[in-house]
Enzyme design. Structure first.
Site, PDB file in Angstrom:
ATOM      1  N   ASP A  92       3.260  -5.321   4.339  1.00  0.00           N
ATOM      2  CA  ASP A  92       3.840  -4.154   3.681  1.00  0.00           C
ATOM      3  C   ASP A  92       4.362  -3.209   4.748  1.00  0.00           C
ATOM      4  OD1 ASP A  92       1.574  -2.966   4.756  1.00  0.00           O
ATOM      5  OD2 ASP A  92       1.079  -1.855   2.929  1.00  0.00           O
ATOM      6  N   GLU A 107      -3.613  -3.722  -6.289  1.00  0.00           N
ATOM      7  CA  GLU A 107      -2.464  -3.938  -5.407  1.00  0.00           C
ATOM      8  C   GLU A 107      -1.157  -3.498  -6.069  1.00  0.00           C
ATOM      9  OE1 GLU A 107      -2.273  -4.612  -2.320  1.00  0.00           O
ATOM     10  OE2 GLU A 107      -4.399  -4.985  -1.989  1.00  0.00           O
ATOM     11  N   TYR A 157       4.546  -9.822  -0.750  1.00  0.00           N
ATOM     12  CA  TYR A 157       3.409  -9.012  -0.299  1.00  0.00           C
ATOM     13  C   TYR A 157       2.213  -9.129  -1.245  1.00  0.00           C
ATOM     14  CZ  TYR A 157       0.135  -5.326  -0.038  1.00  0.00           C
ATOM     15  OH  TYR A 157      -1.050  -4.668  -0.012  1.00  0.00           O
TER      16      TYR A 157
END
Length: 351
Positions: A141, A40, A123
């Site tokens: 996002d 991520e 996020y």
């Protein structure tokens, strides 16, 4: 606004599509929170195709959190080299050290706790918590924002960040939060793209108020700049210069020595490359000083050192330096076993 029943239909349509069409990506084959966290962080503002090889190399070098926490920062940056946005690597490293030192090496399991770690915002915390631990936290996002705005028929004037987060939470499938978050990002990255969305292939098209392209925010205008760098290779070594430790971009990393405009004759020019950094497109001229004497090498206030070509994998190179050295055949090839699957598709809105 979709009704409660329509949002239920939306979840079912989206997850059915994702179950069939989800891209086979290495970080989707694990529930290891560390591996998911690394992916991520890498995917922020970076396309999947650029991340896959870096992810494989990074996980091979730092397969677990303790390995990353105990590493030197320069070694982390060396493995990250070429991926860009190097602050992400520094924050990832510091967060791993905090988890190792203060939490016994065990990653937090909730989005709220994850946000206490360096470099993890709303996020990333929601993405990791939902995918790795099944927490019903909506990850928002750029891809998710675009999908929600088009489905709801919103433009910039009525799509505040707070409203988008609240709406994402209402859409979220609490039974499969990790899959749902990934499905929303997948939809935005492959179907509901910024320009020319593929509406006829969209699994939730019947529920979309827009069903076509509309403005979802202005892109920053790119600037152009021309720069020059020196290349010098002698006896299996190349000359590199270190960026200042207080530089705003890529502090402390190694690059090819800079040249003032007109400081080298055109006869030494061996390469021209294009390179983009944030909002600037660079045209880079490279001049070969390999045959020149020491007195002819560029003068700079930067620290300069000769590095063995065979050891460049261990050097924290800027992406531009790595690109140029590869083109000039002065960068060691990556071993075949360090490579992973390839991908032809393209968080923060790109993936």
């Amino acid at each position: 606004m979709l009704s409660i029943a329509q949002r239920r239909d939306f979840r079912q349509m989206l997850l059915a599509w994702f179950d069939t069409h989800a891209r086979d990506l290495p970080w989707r084959r694990t529930r290891d929170p560390y591996a998911i966290w690394v992916s991520e962080i890498m995917l922020q503002q970076t396309r999947v195709v650029a991340v896959i090889e870096h992810y494989a190399r990074f996980m091979q070098r730092f397969p677990a959190l303790d390995a990353l926490a105990s590493a030197r920062e320069e070694d982390v940056l060396a493995v990250w080299s070429g991926l860009g946005y190097y602050r992400r690597a520094r924050m990832l490293h510091r967060a791993a050290q905090k988890v190792q030192a203060e939490l016994g090496g065990v990653m937090p399991k909730t989005a709220e706790e994850l946000r206490d770690l360096p470099g993890i915002g709303a996020y990333t915390s929601a993405a990791v918590a939902s995918i790795a631990f099944g927490e019903a936290a909506a990850a928002v996002d750029g891809n998710v924002e675009r999908v929600l705005m088009r489905v709801q028929g919103w433009d910039e004037s009525n799509a505040s960040a707070t409203r988008l987060r609240e709406t994402a939470a209402e859409f979220l499938d609490a039974a499969r939060p990790g899959d749902f978050n990934q499905a929303m990002m997948e939809l935005g990255a492959t179907i509901c793209v910024p320009r020319g969305p593929l509406c006829l292939q969209c699994p939730v098209q019947p529920l979309c108020a827009t069903r076509g392209e509309h403005l979802t925010g202005e892109r920053k205008k790119m600037q152009s700049r021309t720069v020059s760098h020196a290349f010098a290779r002698r006896r299996g070594r190349v000359l590199l210069a270190q960026r200042p430790k207080d530089a705003s971009l890529m502090p402390g990393m190694w690059e090819l020595p800079s040249l003032e405009s007109g400081a080298a004759p055109q006869s030494l020019r061996v390469l021209e490359v294009k390179h983009a950094i944030t909002v600037t497109n660079y045209t880079v001229g490279v001049y070969d000083f390999s045959a020149a004497g020491d007195e002819a090498l560029p003068k700079t206030e930067q620290v300069m050192r000769w590095f063995a070509v065979s050891a460049l994998h261990e050097v924290a190179l800027t992406g531009l330096a790595r690109k140029v050295l590869k083109k000039l055949g002065a960068f060691p090839k990556i071993a075949a076993h360090a490579k992973s699957v390839t991908d032809t598709d393209s968080n923060m809105g790109v993936r």
